[in-house]
Enzyme design. Sequence first.
Site, PDB file in Angstrom:
ATOM      1  CG  ASP A 107       1.250  -3.163  16.462  1.00 15.65           C
ATOM      2  OD1 ASP A 107       1.012  -4.204  17.113  1.00 15.65           O
ATOM      3  OD2 ASP A 107       0.371  -2.345  16.129  1.00 15.65           O
TER       4      ASP A 107
ATOM      5  CG  ASP B 117      -2.015   5.657   8.404  1.00 17.15           C
ATOM      6  OD1 ASP B 117      -2.295   6.685   7.771  1.00 17.15           O
ATOM      7  OD2 ASP B 117      -2.194   5.536   9.618  1.00 17.15           O
TER       8      ASP B 117
ATOM      9  NE  ARG C  63       0.692   7.269   8.714  1.00 16.90           N
ATOM     10  CZ  ARG C  63       1.184   7.002   9.920  1.00 16.90           C
ATOM     11  NH1 ARG C  63       2.482   6.954  10.108  1.00 16.90           N
ATOM     12  NH2 ARG C  63       0.371   6.778  10.933  1.00 16.90           N
TER      13      ARG C  63
ATOM     14  CB  SER D 131      -5.414   3.469  17.272  1.00 17.28           C
ATOM     15  OG  SER D 131      -4.564   3.803  16.213  1.00 17.28           O
TER      16      SER D 131
HETATM   17  N1  ARG Z   1      -8.266   8.426   9.765  1.00 17.04           N
HETATM   18  C1  ARG Z   1      -7.103   9.248   9.696  1.00 17.04           C
HETATM   19  C2  ARG Z   1      -6.461   9.135   8.341  1.00 17.04           C
HETATM   20  O1  ARG Z   1      -6.723   8.218   7.658  1.00 17.04           O
HETATM   21  C3  ARG Z   1      -6.157   8.990  10.808  1.00 17.04           C
HETATM   22  C4  ARG Z   1      -5.397   7.718  10.797  1.00 17.04           C
HETATM   23  C5  ARG Z   1      -4.710   7.602  12.088  1.00 17.04           C
HETATM   24  N2  ARG Z   1      -3.788   6.528  12.188  1.00 17.04           N
HETATM   25  C6  ARG Z   1      -3.559   5.889  13.329  1.00 17.04           C
HETATM   26  N3  ARG Z   1      -2.651   4.981  13.291  1.00 17.04           N
HETATM   27  N4  ARG Z   1      -4.234   6.131  14.407  1.00 17.04           N
HETATM   28  O2  ARG Z   1      -5.695   9.983   7.947  1.00 17.04           O
END
Ligand code: ARG
Length: 396
Positions: free
Chosen positions: A13, A122, A93, A174
Amino acid sequence: MEKVILAYSGGLDTSCCVRWLKERYGYDVICFSAFIGEVSDKALLRKRAYAAGASKIYIMDLKKEFAKDFVLPALWAHARYEGKYPLATSLGRPLIAKHLVDVAHREKAVCVSHGCTGKGNDQVRIELGVRAMDPSLKIVAPLREWEFKSREEEVDYAQQNRIPISVTKKSVYSIDKNIWGVAIEAGILEDPWQAVPEDAYLFTRGAERKKGSKTIEVSFVRGVPVAIDGRAYPLVALIEKLNAIAGSFGVGRIDMIENRVVGIKSREVYEAPAAEVLLTAHEELEALIFDRDFLHFKKMLSDKYADLVYYGHWFTPLREALDQFFARHQDRVTGTVRFRFSAGQAIVTGRKSPNSVYSETLATYSAKDSFDRTAAQGFMKLWGLPYEGCFKGKKS
Ligand code: ARG
């Protein structure tokens, strides 16, 4: 040429993002890669970024800063989103946002960019962070804009543009991973009825075959976890060590239906062995040290704190103020908690602190008892006074 700073992971990506940002917006693309989990091959990352068309790449190991400025406050806050998820990704993040803005200033860039999808949390955390720190920066999220509808289309684009794509098979899930935990989503996990296949796990793989048990002691000084079994570790190393020990017993697996910021429900699988152990240990110590009112009031703030970290509200006055509340009495949180790990469990088997207000002579039912029972009688009288007769004649 105007510059853009792209949060770069080295994957398909973000590698496509490099080329796309040049083509679509005519930007000079500078990559920024942060390590807050395991450190990957820097030379490879560099090679890929340049091959994709970047003019420069910053690679930073931010684990220490992550542990000290993000994980520790969240530990003090006892932050678990919806009572479960210790927020590993959510905490990572804002750190990335902060450094994106720093690099943008250093490079006099006009724009920052990231490879988050338009459906996840994110994007919210990174963009709210960037806007809180510098609203004049433009933000481009290629994955929300570009024309590719599938991974195959992206692979075609990468091949046409000679962007190197990973030879290792892409995970069917993912995954986002840092020292505070792993988040695993997508693939067959999208069906909430499907059990998580063993091979989906990273920190706790093989734990189902683990036999026996292990006892360990975790010690804190002034709120900071500092030692395992009496041996001192710096914070990052201590967290990594606990991930390994507790992870080998399958401690810290979480499988939940979660409410995302963008309104959808998603099935999320997490592994957070160190987070589970440290949060539990810290809660245990505070239970020994602080009074009832303080603990009960804190619990409400813990939920609020977890929500705002999850929702991308790290860079807000409320988060800062709550951090001060949680930090206020950490100088008392010194002590040791003992755990027994066995298949999937971390059971607390003991806790002690020099600042404990637990009194054995008050609590005991033995001859050592110093509790004044005669005082209890008067207490009953007054405690029940407002309700005397209020249920008279009523069927309960
Ligand atoms: N659901 C979790 C959060 O919002 C994890 C996000 C994971 N991100 C990923 N790119 N797999 O904090």
